[in-house]
Structure formats: structure tokens, C-alpha cells
Design an enzyme around this catalytic site. Structure first.
Site, PDB file in Angstrom:
ATOM      1  CB  SER A 110      39.803  37.362  30.079  1.00  0.00           C
ATOM      2  OG  SER A 110      38.388  37.352  29.355  1.00  0.00           O
ATOM      3  CB  THR A 167      35.729  45.407  30.955  1.00  0.00           C
ATOM      4  OG1 THR A 167      34.987  45.032  29.988  1.00  0.00           O
ATOM      5  CG2 THR A 167      34.591  46.435  31.257  1.00  0.00           C
ATOM      6  CB  THR A 185      34.529  39.784  32.766  1.00  0.00           C
ATOM      7  OG1 THR A 185      34.081  40.157  31.406  1.00  0.00           O
ATOM      8  CG2 THR A 185      34.606  40.679  33.922  1.00  0.00           C
ATOM      9  CG  ASP A 186      34.980  38.507  27.206  1.00  0.00           C
ATOM     10  OD1 ASP A 186      34.265  38.971  27.908  1.00  0.00           O
ATOM     11  OD2 ASP A 186      35.526  38.694  26.294  1.00  0.00           O
TER      12      ASP A 186
END
Ligand code: ASP
Length: 358
Positions: free
Chosen positions: A89, A42, A122-123
Site C-alpha cells: 500500500s 502484508t 497497512t501503510d
């Protein structure tokens, strides 16, 4: 005569100009050299409007554009970017991990490089951070950073997170702390940090244990140190690896059956992390499947779906069945450690030692 005066004046001005440039160049050269490795996410995301915070395209923007968007970075470090991947990710793979780890180690072995920043979705950022925490062979700072809002958003968090990450990687205080995560003005350690909220900018937390420090006006301040072994003190070495062992996570629930465990074994899993209920409790319908898997050489590690707390040998029967205990690693991090452990050994006592150590 008049011409001569002008000549002298211009010469003096030219020399002054060169001198100022020289001092400026010297200052630049005294700044730490930080390499930014980009993987997408992102932070490099782009949406059609500045109020769109979901449903955008990740990894649209390349690293040089992200760096250019934060000119203040150049006050703190000489930065250059390198694109390792450009993915969300949620699509992270062992292949990208190995590429990232090898490149990070190569860069940090160069005496001219002072630290590495990695931009990441971030995942699964927490898993990459823990993986690198176990395989990077250097004391120099490595900082992972992402964003919850796309680069095109009103109040995007990416630019300030990136500036903080570079300042952290450039700071002496970050050396020897293992791989760090810089998000939302907080500094977290790779082992304990996890994503706790699907959309808030304050999503990264080390539940119960707390963060290591924070940023004030962009300046990093540390208050705690990590206690578990990391980076150059681990036994893991990815230099000659081209793949990692397959380890699956099985998430327990009411009325669980053995189908997914059997399927994981049939698909060739070498390890299973069982995200048990409570303190890694195993459903009685699943237990025989885990015993069968263990007898076939699949290493079983009990973890917990609660998200907090420790998993220790809580049942004599499960210990007798040779199931290992995942300490307080969440299932996705227990999976990372089990993958690396299996690159070294299949000895159960040795693998349990690694879970107690890392
Ligand atoms: N799905 C995105 C990713 O992990 C989310 C993000 O970066 O925040 O790449």
C-alpha cells in the site's frame, strides 16, 4: 419381498440425505453475502521462514488462498474474492482508489450483496479508508483489514483479522457507521484511525479519540458512533472521474526554505497541505511561497505534524492570506479531503465548509 424392503430403505435414506443437503443449502443461503476485494499488502505477504517478520514480499498470496486459510469464515458468510490490485500500500495510487471505489459502489448497489471487506497493506490503509468513507454511496458495511505479520509468519495476525472483518461486514451493527477498520480485535472509524507504530500488531489507533468498539470472541461490539458526515451523506461522486487533482504535502522543519513549495507549484499542484509545527504554524521562510502559490490559485490547507489536536484559525495573518484550516485531520487525510473538495470547487469558503463537515 426382501429386495422390495431394501429398495424402500434405500429410497428413504436417499430422501433423508437430500433433505439434509437442502437444509444445509438453505442455511448457507441465509448467511449474508460478503465480497472480499483484495489489493495486496502484508496480509498477502510471504517470507522465506516463519520467524521472518520484515523484509518479506508483499502481495504474494492471492485472495482465494487467504480465504481458504480461514475455513471458519464460511460459518458466518458466503464469501467470494476478487483481486483489484496486488501491491504494497506504500505504492497506492489514485487509479487503484478509483477502481476500488467504483467496484465497491457497484457491488453494494446489488441487493444480493450485504457488505464488502477490503484487504489492504497497512501503510496507507488509513488514507484508503477515509477516501472510501467519503465516496462510497451506501449504508452497507465496508471494512478494511490488513496484517502486520506476513501470512507465512508464526502467530500471523492476518487470518484472525480477516475472520473478524468478515463477521463485522456481515453484522447489522456495522451498517451506517461509515467505512471501518478491523485490526487487532479493535474496530476503528475511517476518519480518525491512523497507523501509529511501524511494526507492532497494535498499530492502528484513533489517538485521543478512541476506537468505536472491539471484538470479543470474534463478535463485534460497538460503544461509540461517528459524528462526521460520511458515505451516502457526502457530496462527492467518483462515478465519472478518471483521475484526482494533484495535492502535495509539505512537512515543515527547522530552517525550512521555500524550494519544495515552489517545486510543488511548478509541478502543477492544485492544492498544498502544509504539515505545520504545533497548531499548523508556518515557517517565516515558507510563508511567502505559500502566499505566491495561493495567488496562483493553489489551495493551501494548514494541518499539523504533531499527529493530534485541532488546527483552527490561529493567526489573523494566515487567515488574511486565505489559508484554510484542516481541523483535526492529519496531513495525509487532509490531503484526501482536499483532493475530493477540488473535484467539486475551488471556492475557498466552500472548501473550508467541507473541512468543517467531513
Ligand atoms: N508495506 C506494507 C503495505 O502497506 C506493510 C503492510 O501491509 O503492513 O502494503
Amino acid at each position: 419381498m426382501f429386495k422390495r424392503k431394501w429398495f424402500i430403505l434405500l429410497t428413504v435414506m436417499y430422501m433423508l440425505f437430500i433433505g439434509v443437503q437442502g437444509v444445509h443449502a438453505l442455511e448457507q443461503n441465509q448467511l449474508p453475502n460478503i465480497k472480499i476485494l483484495a489489493t495486496g499488502g502484508t496480509i498477502a505477504g510471504s517470507a522465506p521462514t516463519n520467524t521472518k517478520m520484515t523484509g518479506y514480499t508483499v502481495g504474494e498470496i492471492r485472495i482465494q488462498t487467504l480465504i481458504n486459510a480461514v475455513p471458519a469464515i464460511r460459518q458466518y458468510a458466503n464469501v467470494s474474492g476478487e483481486q483489484i490490485a496486488n501491491i504494497g500500500s506504500n505504492d497506492m495510487t489514485d487509479e487503484v482508489w478509483l477502481k476500488l471505489a467504483k467496484r465497491t459502489n457497484e457491488l453494494l448497489a446489488d441487493p444480493k450483496i450485504n457488505g464488502v471487506v477490503i484487504t489492504h497493506g497497512t501503510d496507507t490503509l488509513e488514507e484508503t479508508a477515509y477516501f472510501l468513507n467519503l465516496v462510497v454511496k451506501s449504508d452497507k458495511p465496508v471494512v478494511l483489514v490488513g496484517a502486520m505479520r506476513p501470512a507465512t509468519a508464526i502467530s500471523a495476525d492476518g487470518p484472525v483479522n480477516l475472520l473478524n472483518a468478515v463477521r463485522l461486514a456481515a453484522s447489522k451493527s456495522a451498517a451506517g457507521q461509515g467505512v471501518l477498520v478491523a485490526m487487532n480485535d479493535e474496530i476503528n472509524g475511517a476518519r480518525d484511525v491512523t497507523k501509529t507504530n511501524t511494526s507492532h500488531v497494535s498499530t492502528f489507533k484513533a489517538p485521543e479519540l478512541g476506537y468505536l468498539g472491539y471484538f470479543n470472541d470474534g463478535e463485534p461490539y460497538f460503544y461509540r458512533k461517528v459524528t462526521r458526515k460520511h458515505t451516502k451523506d457526502t457530496e462527492f461522486d467518483v462515478r465519472n472521474l478518471t483521475e484526482l487533482p494533484d495535492v502535495e504535502i509539505i512537512y515543515t522543519h527547522v530552517n525550512e526554505n521555500r524550494a519544495l513549495i515552489d517545486a510543488a507549484v511548478a509541478a502543477g499542484a492544485r492544492g498544498i497541505v502544509y504539515a505545520g509545527s504545533g497548531m499548523g504554524s508556518i515557517h517565516r521562510n515558507a510563508e511567502p511561497a505559500l502566499v505566491d502559490a495561493q495567488k496562483k490559485g493553489v489551495v493551501i490547507v494548514r494541518s499539523s505534524r504533531t499527529g493530534n489536536g485541532i488546527v483552527t484559525p490561529s493567526s489573523a495573518q494566515w487567515t488574511a492570506e486565505h489559508f484554510l484550516d484542516g481541523d483535526n485531520l492529519n496531513p495525509q487525510k487532509a490531503r484526501v479531503l482536499l483532493q475530493l473538495a477540488l473535484t467539486k470547487t475551488t471556492d475557498l469558503a466552500e472548501i473550508q465548509r467541507m473541512f468543517n463537515e467531513y
